[in-house]
Design a protein around this motif. Structure first.
Motif, short mmCIF file in Angstrom:
data_model
loop_
_atom_site.label_atom_id
_atom_site.label_comp_id
_atom_site.label_asym_id
_atom_site.label_seq_id
_atom_site.Cartn_x
_atom_site.Cartn_y
_atom_site.Cartn_z
N PHE A 29 13.06 -4.58 -0.94
CA PHE A 29 11.84 -3.85 -1.27
C PHE A 29 11.07 -3.46 -0.01
O PHE A 29 10.73 -2.30 0.20
CB PHE A 29 10.97 -4.72 -2.18
N LEU A 30 10.81 -4.44 0.86
CA LEU A 30 10.04 -4.16 2.07
C LEU A 30 10.82 -3.30 3.05
O LEU A 30 10.25 -2.42 3.72
CB LEU A 30 9.63 -5.48 2.73
N GLY A 64 1.54 2.22 -13.29
CA GLY A 64 2.64 1.28 -13.15
C GLY A 64 2.16 -0.05 -12.61
O GLY A 64 1.02 -0.20 -12.16
N ALA A 65 3.04 -1.03 -12.66
CA ALA A 65 2.73 -2.38 -12.18
C ALA A 65 3.85 -2.86 -11.26
O ALA A 65 5.03 -2.57 -11.50
CB ALA A 65 2.57 -3.35 -13.35
N LEU A 66 3.46 -3.58 -10.22
CA LEU A 66 4.41 -4.19 -9.30
C LEU A 66 4.27 -5.69 -9.38
O LEU A 66 3.17 -6.23 -9.22
CB LEU A 66 4.12 -3.72 -7.86
N ILE A 67 5.37 -6.37 -9.67
CA ILE A 67 5.38 -7.83 -9.77
C ILE A 67 6.29 -8.38 -8.68
O ILE A 67 7.48 -8.03 -8.61
CB ILE A 67 5.89 -8.28 -11.15
N ILE A 68 5.75 -9.22 -7.80
CA ILE A 68 6.53 -9.87 -6.75
C ILE A 68 6.31 -11.36 -6.85
O ILE A 68 5.17 -11.83 -6.82
CB ILE A 68 6.14 -9.36 -5.35
N ASP A 69 7.39 -12.11 -6.97
CA ASP A 69 7.27 -13.56 -7.14
C ASP A 69 8.63 -14.19 -6.91
O ASP A 69 9.65 -13.50 -6.83
CB ASP A 69 6.78 -13.89 -8.55
N TYR A 70 8.65 -15.52 -6.81
CA TYR A 70 9.94 -16.19 -6.75
C TYR A 70 10.37 -16.54 -8.17
O TYR A 70 9.55 -16.90 -9.01
CB TYR A 70 9.91 -17.44 -5.86
N GLY A 71 11.64 -16.36 -8.46
CA GLY A 71 12.11 -16.59 -9.81
C GLY A 71 13.55 -16.18 -9.98
O GLY A 71 14.31 -16.07 -9.01
N LEU A 72 13.92 -15.91 -11.23
CA LEU A 72 15.31 -15.61 -11.58
C LEU A 72 15.36 -14.42 -12.51
O LEU A 72 14.43 -14.18 -13.28
CB LEU A 72 15.95 -16.80 -12.29
N ASN A 73 16.47 -13.74 -12.46
CA ASN A 73 16.69 -12.65 -13.41
C ASN A 73 17.49 -13.21 -14.59
O ASN A 73 18.58 -12.75 -14.92
CB ASN A 73 17.45 -11.51 -12.74
N GLY A 74 16.94 -14.24 -15.22
CA GLY A 74 17.61 -14.91 -16.32
C GLY A 74 16.79 -16.10 -16.79
O GLY A 74 15.68 -16.34 -16.30
N VAL A 75 17.36 -16.85 -17.72
CA VAL A 75 16.65 -18.00 -18.28
C VAL A 75 16.37 -19.04 -17.20
O VAL A 75 17.22 -19.33 -16.37
CB VAL A 75 17.48 -18.63 -19.42
N GLY A 131 0.81 -1.21 0.00
CA GLY A 131 0.00 0.00 0.00
C GLY A 131 0.85 1.26 0.00
O GLY A 131 0.52 2.25 -0.67
N VAL A 132 1.93 1.26 0.76
CA VAL A 132 2.85 2.40 0.76
C VAL A 132 3.40 2.61 -0.66
O VAL A 132 3.47 3.74 -1.16
CB VAL A 132 4.01 2.17 1.75
N TRP A 133 3.78 1.51 -1.31
CA TRP A 133 4.29 1.61 -2.68
C TRP A 133 3.24 2.20 -3.61
O TRP A 133 3.54 3.09 -4.42
CB TRP A 133 4.72 0.23 -3.19
N ALA A 134 2.01 1.74 -3.49
CA ALA A 134 0.94 2.23 -4.35
C ALA A 134 0.68 3.72 -4.12
O ALA A 134 0.47 4.49 -5.08
CB ALA A 134 -0.34 1.43 -4.12
N MET A 135 0.70 4.15 -2.87
CA MET A 135 0.48 5.58 -2.57
C MET A 135 1.62 6.44 -3.10
O MET A 135 1.39 7.55 -3.62
CB MET A 135 0.31 5.78 -1.07
N PRO A 166 10.19 4.68 -9.83
CA PRO A 166 9.32 4.45 -8.66
C PRO A 166 10.12 4.11 -7.41
O PRO A 166 11.22 3.57 -7.47
CB PRO A 166 8.46 3.27 -9.10
N VAL A 167 9.53 4.43 -6.26
CA VAL A 167 10.07 3.99 -4.97
C VAL A 167 9.92 2.47 -4.90
O VAL A 167 8.90 1.94 -5.32
CB VAL A 167 9.28 4.67 -3.82
N PRO A 168 10.89 1.71 -4.40
CA PRO A 168 12.21 2.12 -3.90
C PRO A 168 13.32 1.67 -4.86
O PRO A 168 14.33 1.17 -4.42
CB PRO A 168 12.29 1.34 -2.59
N PHE A 169 13.09 1.83 -6.16
CA PHE A 169 14.01 1.32 -7.16
C PHE A 169 15.05 2.37 -7.61
O PHE A 169 15.78 2.14 -8.54
CB PHE A 169 13.23 0.82 -8.38
#
Length: 485
Positions: free
Chosen positions: A412-413, A345-356, A148-152, A481-484
């Protein structure tokens, strides 16, 4: 001491927050939510210039369907117990029989999860300790509050529009959105601008979301005007949709996709003697599901070629398996196109990789991993999210789009103020609530087993602060965007 030890684990995040040049007045105020609230109870990586034309040329030209198991890597053992076949199993076998051959892993995954009659997500509540897995919003109210803080903050960067679509993809029980609205309820100018849209295909979960958002349906006056639903948590309008495309356009959008991409169906490819072959699901002679390899190119090969072009040759050369997710690419394209046209904007949070991503598909039943072909429909299926693919897809849509991250969930948090929030909550809660807060905090930002745990070993909290990643896709007009930053 315990609080101090916990907060030390996220000292990097705290340092980033205190030294950030991007804090806004709204962000600062948002960190001061009322302290009277308590916590909610409630192998990796592919592009060889891939498949050069040589791979395609090596496939037979015949269009007839045949089965090849010669190059299949480690066919899985089954653990079936003698039970009668479920309706979903019969349905899957019927599809394979009707086709006269195997189906893709992606089609298998989609049927298992979202079949309108028998899908895993459709007719049950699969979240929480009594379900099959626990998500971050179910761990602690602080997760939804920080989102919610991010969205505001994004809303402020957008110029405080009078109306904005707040869209959540796959909202589960509605816990994240409920915590977001509850935490933001004192900021009336923000909540009054919101039009909440929940993209959910499960009728069962829609009812849970309606309940948890404390929604009230307006009486039908018979005037032909569509009835409105209002969440009493913040007085915001709420609507439900089966697809993102059904959410009205024309307003700037804030889109949240938390643990949504990981459930999108993936196609699996395996390197064989003749090149990359798609992994398929078939029925064996003893009527059991098994994996086979496609003897010729499949439609998903086009997505594999596209994914490989985005990767360095050395990244692909070391892999024997590759996963691609066409639906993730298509969804990202739709999100980026909407943001490019309408703003937001869109916020995507998930488990994964920054690659193939390699062979990551997994099945979870009652918090335990099982074979993905065993008793389909009784377990959740998910795969690692390819964040690099999301970035490339979004950046190709428009010059108006910028992509930021991924950063870890802990970063992020922490940058959004979860450290201050947990301190505030700990000052005004019962001992039982304090234990819950500490455990939830560790699970959100920690890494590995909690060092403070004194309970049973099998219940030790496992931190997911570094296993989960956060990425933002925004319209360039709004800046970083915050906090990037």
């Amino acid at each position: 001491m315990l609080t101090r030890h916990l907060l030390k684990q996220a000292s990097t995040c705290r340092h980033f927050l205190l030294n950030s040049k991007t804090s806004s007045p709204l962000l600062t105020k948002s960190l001061l939510f009322s302290s009277s609230s308590s916590s909610s109870p409630e192998s990796q990586s592919p592009t060889t210039t891939f498949v050069d034309d040589k791979v395609t040329d090596q496939y037979p030209s015949s269009t007839s369907i045949s089965i090849d198991r010669s190059d299949l890597y480690n066919p899985p053992d089954h653990s079936h117990e003698p039970t009668s076949e479920s309706e979903l199993v019969k349905h899957l076998k019927g599809i394979i029989k009707f086709r006269g051959g195997p189906i893709s892993v992606a089609e298998y995954m989609e049927e298992v999860l979202t079949n309108p009659k028998f899908g895993f997500y459709i007719s049950r509540d699969v979240f929480g300790t009594e379900g099959d897995f626990i998500t971050s919003p179910e761990v602690s109210q602080m997760f939804g509050e920080m989102v919610g803080v991010w969205a505001m903050c994004l809303w402020e960067q957008m110029g405080r529009p009078k109306q904005v679509n707040l869209v959540e993809l796959g909202p589960g029980r509605g816990t994240l959105m409920a915590d977001l609205l509850r935490g933001a309820s004192k900021f009336k100018s923000f909540t009054e601008s919101l039009r909440v849209h929940l993209v959910e295909c499960s009728p069962t979960l829609q009812k849970l979301q309606h309940h948890n958002l404390k929604c009230l349906d307006e009486d039908d006056n018979g005037d032909g005007v569509e009835k409105r639903t209002i969440s009493t948590l913040a007085g915001t309008l709420v609507s439900w949709h089966a697809l993102l495309e059904q959410v009205p356009s024309g307003l700037p959008s804030i889109i949240i996709a938390h643990e949504f991409y990981d459930a999108l169906p993936v196609h699996q490819f395996q390197r064989a003697s003749r090149g990359w072959c798609e992994k398929m699901v078939d029925v064996s002679e003893d009527s059991m599901f098994r994996f086979v390899l496609s003897p010729q190119p499949t439609p998903a090969t086009l997505y594999l070629m596209k994914r490989c072009k985005w990767a360095a040759p050395e990244e692909i050369e070391k892999l024997s398996h590759i996963e691609v997710c066409p639906k993730a690419m298509d969804l990202t394209h739709a999100i980026a196109d909407r943001i490019s046209c309408d703003g937001g904007g869109a916020l995507i949070i998930d488990y994964g990789l920054n690659g193939v991503v390699s062979d990551s598909l997994q099945a979870i039943r009652k918090h335990k991993f099982i074979n993905i072909l065993d008793n389909p429909g009784s377990a959740d299926l998910s795969a690692y999210v390819d964040f690099a693919s999301i970035r490339h897809t979004a950046e190709e849509v428009s010059a108006n789009i910028s992509v930021h991250g991924p950063i870890t969930q802990s970063q992020f948090l922490g940058a959004l103020g979860i450290n201050f929030r947990v301190e505030s909550l700990l000052q005004n809660c019962t001992d039982e609530q304090a234990d819950s807060l500490r455990t939830g905090y560790w699970r959100l930002v920690g890494e590995g087993e909690a060092p403070f745990w004194e309970g049973p070993d099998e219940q030790v909290p496992i931190g997911m602060g570094t296993r989960y990643l956060a990425m933002a896709i925004v319209n360039t007009k709004q800046g970083v965007p915050v906090p990037f930053q």
